[in-house]
Design a protein around this motif. Structure first.
Motif, mmCIF file in Angstrom:
data_model
loop_
_atom_site.group_PDB
_atom_site.id
_atom_site.type_symbol
_atom_site.label_atom_id
_atom_site.label_comp_id
_atom_site.label_asym_id
_atom_site.label_seq_id
_atom_site.Cartn_x
_atom_site.Cartn_y
_atom_site.Cartn_z
ATOM 1 N N ASN A 1 0.829 -1.218 0.000
ATOM 2 C CA ASN A 1 0.000 0.000 0.000
ATOM 3 C C ASN A 1 0.861 1.266 0.000
ATOM 4 O O ASN A 1 2.058 1.218 0.255
ATOM 5 C CB ASN A 1 -0.894 0.024 1.241
ATOM 6 C CG ASN A 1 -1.925 -1.088 1.217
ATOM 7 O OD1 ASN A 1 -2.467 -1.394 0.176
ATOM 8 N ND2 ASN A 1 -2.187 -1.690 2.366
ATOM 9 N N THR B 1 -0.393 8.054 0.643
ATOM 10 C CA THR B 1 -0.850 9.298 0.007
ATOM 11 C C THR B 1 -1.330 9.037 -1.413
ATOM 12 O O THR B 1 -0.570 8.519 -2.254
ATOM 13 C CB THR B 1 0.296 10.329 -0.024
ATOM 14 O OG1 THR B 1 0.791 10.520 1.294
ATOM 15 C CG2 THR B 1 -0.182 11.649 -0.600
ATOM 16 N N GLN B 2 -2.567 9.384 -1.693
ATOM 17 C CA GLN B 2 -3.123 9.211 -3.038
ATOM 18 C C GLN B 2 -2.731 10.425 -3.896
ATOM 19 O O GLN B 2 -2.980 11.569 -3.519
ATOM 20 C CB GLN B 2 -4.634 9.105 -2.968
ATOM 21 C CG GLN B 2 -5.307 8.750 -4.288
ATOM 22 C CD GLN B 2 -5.027 7.336 -4.740
ATOM 23 O OE1 GLN B 2 -4.417 7.133 -5.781
ATOM 24 N NE2 GLN B 2 -5.465 6.350 -3.971
ATOM 25 N N ARG C 1 -2.223 8.851 -13.512
ATOM 26 C CA ARG C 1 -2.385 7.945 -12.374
ATOM 27 C C ARG C 1 -2.925 6.595 -12.861
ATOM 28 O O ARG C 1 -3.872 6.536 -13.644
ATOM 29 C CB ARG C 1 -3.346 8.547 -11.346
ATOM 30 C CG ARG C 1 -3.472 7.737 -10.058
ATOM 31 C CD ARG C 1 -4.427 8.393 -9.090
ATOM 32 N NE ARG C 1 -5.782 8.450 -9.633
ATOM 33 C CZ ARG C 1 -6.655 9.397 -9.356
ATOM 34 N NH1 ARG C 1 -6.321 10.403 -8.576
ATOM 35 N NH2 ARG C 1 -7.862 9.363 -9.887
ATOM 36 N N ASN D 1 0.966 15.513 -4.929
ATOM 37 C CA ASN D 1 1.165 14.411 -3.978
ATOM 38 C C ASN D 1 1.885 13.201 -4.587
ATOM 39 O O ASN D 1 1.639 12.062 -4.172
ATOM 40 C CB ASN D 1 -0.178 13.941 -3.401
ATOM 41 C CG ASN D 1 -0.690 14.883 -2.327
ATOM 42 O OD1 ASN D 1 0.069 15.658 -1.756
ATOM 43 N ND2 ASN D 1 -1.991 14.831 -2.068
ATOM 44 N N ASN E 1 3.978 6.188 -4.383
ATOM 45 C CA ASN E 1 2.856 5.938 -5.294
ATOM 46 C C ASN E 1 3.282 6.003 -6.757
ATOM 47 O O ASN E 1 2.459 5.897 -7.660
ATOM 48 C CB ASN E 1 1.695 6.907 -5.019
ATOM 49 C CG ASN E 1 2.163 8.364 -4.962
ATOM 50 O OD1 ASN E 1 3.050 8.775 -5.711
ATOM 51 N ND2 ASN E 1 1.556 9.145 -4.061
ATOM 52 N N GLU F 1 -1.294 -0.694 -6.563
ATOM 53 C CA GLU F 1 -2.344 0.197 -7.059
ATOM 54 C C GLU F 1 -1.815 1.543 -7.534
ATOM 55 O O GLU F 1 -2.589 2.393 -7.969
ATOM 56 C CB GLU F 1 -3.398 0.400 -5.958
ATOM 57 C CG GLU F 1 -4.145 -0.885 -5.630
ATOM 58 C CD GLU F 1 -5.147 -0.707 -4.510
ATOM 59 O OE1 GLU F 1 -5.203 0.413 -3.935
ATOM 60 O OE2 GLU F 1 -5.874 -1.667 -4.204
ATOM 61 N N GLY F 2 -0.493 1.737 -7.452
ATOM 62 C CA GLY F 2 0.085 3.000 -7.886
ATOM 63 C C GLY F 2 0.437 2.994 -9.364
ATOM 64 O O GLY F 2 -0.108 2.230 -10.167
#
Length: 624
Positions: free
Chosen positions: A313, A316-317, A347, A383, A459, A486-487
């Motif tokens: 994980n 920070t998104q 993204r 971010n 990310n 998921e990044g």
């Protein structure tokens, strides 16, 4: 041609090989596979004579010559040009050339009949050995491996280790030994060179044993797989894809046999425990005790398909846009890498950056990371937290740290139990987490460095050749980790299997610009193949043209059609019953470990399944 019988070899107290056997026939193409540390490279050194077996025998026929490409050749340096180094393969031809030049020089001042005769003999042998073509053959192979014509006269010492390895490979291919030993030959090759070597090896007239983790390479070059596991060598006919199917089938049979035997052992032990105190059953108990002592224990199947059960994980998104490159140019002196190019990373992009060496892939990765000075603009989105993996970062690992301490040094907030779980995903289990970095192999250090990148909670990942020095199991783990990540990431890799499993976009550099193909690697290969073969110019578009579909006219089914549907339904039912019977028989043969009968029945099963699929397709077509 070469036979290995009852081979024993020990590394300290650890047995790398015990009673191992392998027979290499002329023109055989064998892929040598196994986990890191099982002794694949050691076996090549034993075959080449560099190491001596502790027991057993390695024998070869008198005409067998061996050529060995190994990683030690990376350190070889000389002031000779790469053309001269590669041409050293033609030892006799070069010797003859010197003798011919010497005789010609002598004849300029002292002409004698004996010199004319000697010159004629030398020139005859030189011609028989194709001496007049050795330079053109050498140039062809070097250029096939990615060198330019201008490179051929440059000293070998000016090239990096990977390029020096290519020169050694060229020299070896020119020698044409009857047995070619290749240790990870694709590690330092780009995609065009790998494809060139694939074709060369496919057409090679001698035998080849190759250690490689590149599944596509093995599928396209070899006809047998030799698996090193448990100090033994198991030979499978066929390429890597066939091996995976056959291995799964054998494991299934072995697992069934193991479980049946364990059940039999438990039943016997219960009988012994129950009646050992009864005098009337003493004879039967003793008989069962002797039976247990005589039993040949079947080993359980080792699960070599490690699963990643940890979620990587990030806290920070980032925003929708990760990075912008606008009108970027980069050059080293006269060598232009990028010129007025622009690109955007969004993204969720999973980008594979591919192409030939020298095109600027690693430079572009540094431009993306912001560590390379450029003309133009580089902007990161909101971010964005970045982490960069490159091979040279293995040197930055703190060698006195344990594996656990090295992961803790990233400043992660994960608990020790979570970090041990991460290390377990990367094949470090139990007390291994307390090993010091300094005792790890190159592949193990790569796994630690990759684990550090993935727990960094970044990310946005940049990965430069992450599969180098990883075995197939480790590559599979990395694939799983990236598939669940998921990044966003950009990966430079020449491993086609790896790229085909982790990328949803393909980037390549063409005409000093970053070009994008918006699809998977397999789709990109098909598109590129079509693009290359087409003579007519094609419109520049990011989307592939979609064929127009003709409208389907729906009409009532005629009686004859309904009868045909009923006939097909009856056939489907018959085929399904036949398939069920075959699968029942296969299960019985598997329990009995009758591999040959099982293989024949497998062929029959496939034949019935194909017929069932065809019949079902016809039925679906008729019912609309």
């Amino acid at each position: 041609m070469l036979s290995i019988s009852n081979l024993n070899f020990y590394f300290g107290s650890r047995a790398l090989y015990e009673g191992a056997n392998l027979h290499i026939k002329p023109r055989a193409k064998i892929g040598l596979i196994g986990a890191n540390g099982t002794g694949k490279s050691t076996l090549l050194r034993l075959i080449s004579g560099e190491y001596t077996p502790d027991g057993g025998n390695i024998s070869k026929s008198g005409e067998c010559t061996i050529g060995f490409l190994n990683q030690d050749l990376l350190s070889y340096q000389t002031d000779d040009s790469i053309l001269e180094v590669a041409m050293q393969a033609f030892e006799r031809q070069l010797e003859l050339q010197k003798l011919i030049d010497k005789v010609l020089h002598k004849m300029e001042t002292n002409y004698e009949d004996k010199d004319v005769d000697q010159l004629a003999k030398l020139q005859e042998e030189f011609e028989l050995l194709d001496g007049y073509t050795i330079q053109s053959k050498t140039e062809e192979i070097l250029e096939g491996l990615g060198f330019t014509t201008a490179d051929l006269t440059r000293p070998l010492r000016l090239f990096s280790g990977g390029w020096r390895m290519r020169v050694m490979l060229a020299k070896l291919l020119l020698q044409k030994p009857s047995l070619l030993l290749l240790d990870e030959p694709t590690n330092h090759l780009d995609l065009p060179s790998i494809e060139w070597v694939e074709k060369y090896i496919h057409d090679y007239e001698g035998a080849i044993v190759v250690v490689s983790h590149d599944r596509y390479f093995l599928d396209r070059t070899i006809d047998h797989i030799a698996e090193v596991s448990g100090a033994k060598i198991t030979l499978y006919p066929g390429n890597y894809s066939f091996y995976t199917e056959e291995k799964a089938l054998r494991n299934e049979v072995q697992k069934g046999a193991f479980e049946n035997q364990q059940a039999q052992i438990r039943q016997t032990e219960r009988f012994i425990e129950r009646f050992k105190a009864k005098a009337s059953k003493a004879k039967q108990v003793q008989s069962r005790v002797k039976a247990l002592d005589r039993i040949d224990i079947i080993d359980d199947v080792i699960d070599e398909k490690a699963k990643v059960n940890f979620k990587f994980n990030f806290g920070t998104q980032p925003g929708r846009f990760i990075l912008f490159l606008e009108h970027v140019s980069k050059a080293y002196g006269d060598k232009v890498i990028l010129k007025n190019t622009s690109a955007t990373i969004n993204r969720g992009d999973k980008i594979a950056l591919i192409g030939a060496n020298g095109k600027g892939k690693s430079t572009l990765l540094r431009v993306i990371s912001g560590t390379e000075q450029i003309e133009g603009e580089r902007r990161t989105g909101h971010n964005v937290i970045e982490s960069f993996f490159a091979q040279h970062q293995l040197e930055s690992l703190q060698v006195e740290n344990t594996l656990l301490e090295e992961l803790k040094s990233t400043g992660t907030t994960k608990t020790e139990m979570e970090l041990r779980s991460v290390l377990g995903c990367f094949l470090f289990s139990g007390e291994e987490v307390f090993k010091k970095i300094k005792v790890l192999s190159g592949g193990e250090k790569s796994r630690v460095a990759l684990a550090k990148v993935l727990i960094s909670e970044a990310n946005f990942l940049l990965l430069d050749e992450p599969t180098n020095h990883l075995d197939m199991q480790s590559v599979n783990i990395l694939i799983q980790a990236l598939q669940q990540y998921e990044g966003t990431y950009v990966v430079v890799s020449h491993d086609r299997y790896f790229v085909s499993n982790i990328a949803n976009k393909i980037w390549y550099i063409e005409d000093n610009e970053v070009k994008e193909y918006p699809g998977s690697f397999d789709e990109y290969e098909t598109w590129m193949s079509t693009r290359t073969s087409e003579q007519a110019p094609v419109a520049k578009s990011k989307e592939k043209p979609k064929p127009e579909l003709a409208p389907v006219e729906v009409t009532p089914k005629s009686k004859s059609t309904e009868k045909e549907i009923e006939k097909l339904e009856a056939q489907i039912m018959t085929l399904e019953n036949e398939l069920e019977t075959i699968e029942h028989d296969m299960a019985a043969l598997a329990q009995a470990s009758k591999f040959d009968d099982l293989k024949n029945l497998e062929l029959k099963r496939n034949e019935v399944q194909n017929k069932l699929d065809e019949t079902t397709a016809s039925w679906e077509l008729l019912i609309g």
